[in-house]
Design a protein around this motif. Structure first.
Motif, PDB file in Angstrom:
ATOM      1  N   ILE A  99       0.853  -1.318   0.057  1.00 16.20           N
ATOM      2  CA  ILE A  99       0.001  -0.057  -0.016  1.00 16.20           C
ATOM      3  C   ILE A  99       0.827   1.357  -0.020  1.00 16.20           C
ATOM      4  CG2 ILE A  99      -1.811   1.254   1.070  1.00 16.20           C
ATOM      5  CD1 ILE A  99      -2.659  -1.156   2.256  1.00 16.20           C
ATOM      6  N   ASP A 100       0.532   2.008  -1.070  1.00 13.60           N
ATOM      7  CA  ASP A 100       1.594   3.428  -1.104  1.00 13.60           C
ATOM      8  C   ASP A 100       0.760   4.426  -0.513  1.00 13.60           C
ATOM      9  OD1 ASP A 100       2.768   5.582  -1.826  1.00 13.60           O
ATOM     10  OD2 ASP A 100       2.151   5.443  -4.131  1.00 13.60           O
ATOM     11  N   GLY A 118      -3.011  12.696   9.577  1.00 15.23           N
ATOM     12  CA  GLY A 118      -4.368  13.025  10.168  1.00 15.23           C
ATOM     13  C   GLY A 118      -5.353  11.922  10.488  1.00 15.23           C
ATOM     14  N   PHE A 119      -6.390  12.334  11.064  1.00 16.35           N
ATOM     15  CA  PHE A 119      -7.132  11.193  11.706  1.00 16.35           C
ATOM     16  C   PHE A 119      -8.072  10.771  10.424  1.00 16.35           C
ATOM     17  CE2 PHE A 119     -11.270   9.588  13.204  1.00 16.35           C
ATOM     18  CZ  PHE A 119     -10.768   8.583  14.157  1.00 16.35           C
ATOM     19  N   ASP A 120      -8.459  11.585   9.677  1.00 18.68           N
ATOM     20  CA  ASP A 120      -9.498  11.356   8.619  1.00 18.68           C
ATOM     21  C   ASP A 120      -8.717  10.476   7.433  1.00 18.68           C
ATOM     22  OD1 ASP A 120     -11.749  12.715   9.833  1.00 18.68           O
ATOM     23  OD2 ASP A 120     -11.289  14.530   8.511  1.00 18.68           O
ATOM     24  N   ASP A 121      -7.565  10.943   7.115  1.00 19.19           N
ATOM     25  CA  ASP A 121      -6.532  10.052   6.286  1.00 19.19           C
ATOM     26  C   ASP A 121      -6.333   8.748   6.856  1.00 19.19           C
ATOM     27  OD1 ASP A 121      -6.623  12.031   4.204  1.00 19.19           O
ATOM     28  OD2 ASP A 121      -4.983  13.090   5.237  1.00 19.19           O
ATOM     29  N   MET A 122      -6.036   8.746   8.187  1.00 21.43           N
ATOM     30  CA  MET A 122      -5.836   7.355   8.635  1.00 21.43           C
ATOM     31  C   MET A 122      -7.183   6.369   8.451  1.00 21.43           C
ATOM     32  SD  MET A 122      -3.413   5.573  10.132  1.00 21.43           S
ATOM     33  CE  MET A 122      -3.345   3.925  10.896  1.00 21.43           C
ATOM     34  N   CYS A 123      -8.286   6.928   8.616  1.00 26.27           N
ATOM     35  CA  CYS A 123      -9.541   6.458   8.543  1.00 26.27           C
ATOM     36  C   CYS A 123      -9.648   5.783   7.355  1.00 26.27           C
ATOM     37  CB  CYS A 123     -10.757   7.301   8.982  1.00 26.27           C
ATOM     38  SG  CYS A 123     -10.723   7.306  10.992  1.00 26.27           S
ATOM     39  N   GLU A 124      -9.268   6.718   6.244  1.00 26.41           N
ATOM     40  CA  GLU A 124      -9.342   6.257   4.609  1.00 26.41           C
ATOM     41  C   GLU A 124      -8.389   5.084   4.561  1.00 26.41           C
ATOM     42  OE1 GLU A 124      -9.113   9.286   1.777  1.00 26.41           O
ATOM     43  OE2 GLU A 124     -10.140  10.855   3.051  1.00 26.41           O
ATOM     44  N   TYR A 128      -9.164   1.540   3.081  1.00 27.32           N
ATOM     45  CA  TYR A 128      -8.587   1.044   1.984  1.00 27.32           C
ATOM     46  C   TYR A 128      -7.988  -0.626   2.474  1.00 27.32           C
ATOM     47  CZ  TYR A 128      -5.726   0.336  -2.073  1.00 27.32           C
ATOM     48  OH  TYR A 128      -5.156  -0.010  -3.239  1.00 27.32           O
ATOM     49  N   ILE A 129      -7.395  -0.473   3.452  1.00 25.96           N
ATOM     50  CA  ILE A 129      -6.917  -1.982   3.842  1.00 25.96           C
ATOM     51  C   ILE A 129      -7.929  -2.999   4.044  1.00 25.96           C
ATOM     52  CG2 ILE A 129      -6.026  -3.182   5.820  1.00 25.96           C
ATOM     53  CD1 ILE A 129      -4.448  -0.508   6.553  1.00 25.96           C
TER      54      ILE A 129
END
Length: 133
Positions: A99-100, A118-124, A128-129
């Motif tokens: 995963i890139d 950031g939290f939102d990007d981590m949730c995304e 994705y995972i």
């Protein structure tokens, strides 16, 4: 005294092994802080090399955890080396997916543990995972 040898261990292996075997996959990251951050958002089948390469001992532990290995290296050269090292050593024995992090942040040298993702990007990233699984 016993000397700690990080090349012989995977950080969080003792906690992740049952979950990883249960779901048939393991997520591998570079650092222990990445693992801690993943845990805070509910990802339990995650381990770390504590560096940018995979030793033979770590590879053997990793291959014992599941038939699918998801690699998330930091967004730098070391992260790319980790992804390549895991792929080169494991692709004949397991499905290896890299995963890139560049899909989730443009900040150079980011890692999943840093607040700049950031939290939102981590949730995304977590979503994705789950879609890759």
């Amino acid at each position: 005294t016993e000397i700690f040898k990080k090349g012989e261990l995977l950080y969080n292996y003792h906690r992740a092994k049952d979950e990883a075997r249960s779901v048939g996959q393991v997520i591998i990251m570079e650092g222990f802080m990445d693992v801690m951050r993943a845990y805070t958002v509910g990802v339990k089948n995650v381990v770390a090399t504590m560096g940018a390469s995979l030793s033979v001992e770590q590879r053997n532990l990793l291959l014992g955890l599941g038939k699918k290995i998801i690699v998330i290296g930091d967004l730098d050269e070391a992260g790319k080396r980790l992804g390549q090292s895991v792929y080169n050593q494991c692709y004949r024995f397991a499905n290896v997916v890299q995963i890139d992090l560049g899909q989730f942040t443009k900040i150079e040298k980011s890692s999943p543990c840093e607040s700049d993702i950031g939290f939102d990007d981590m949730c995304e990233l977590v979503e994705y995972i789950r879609s890759v699984i």
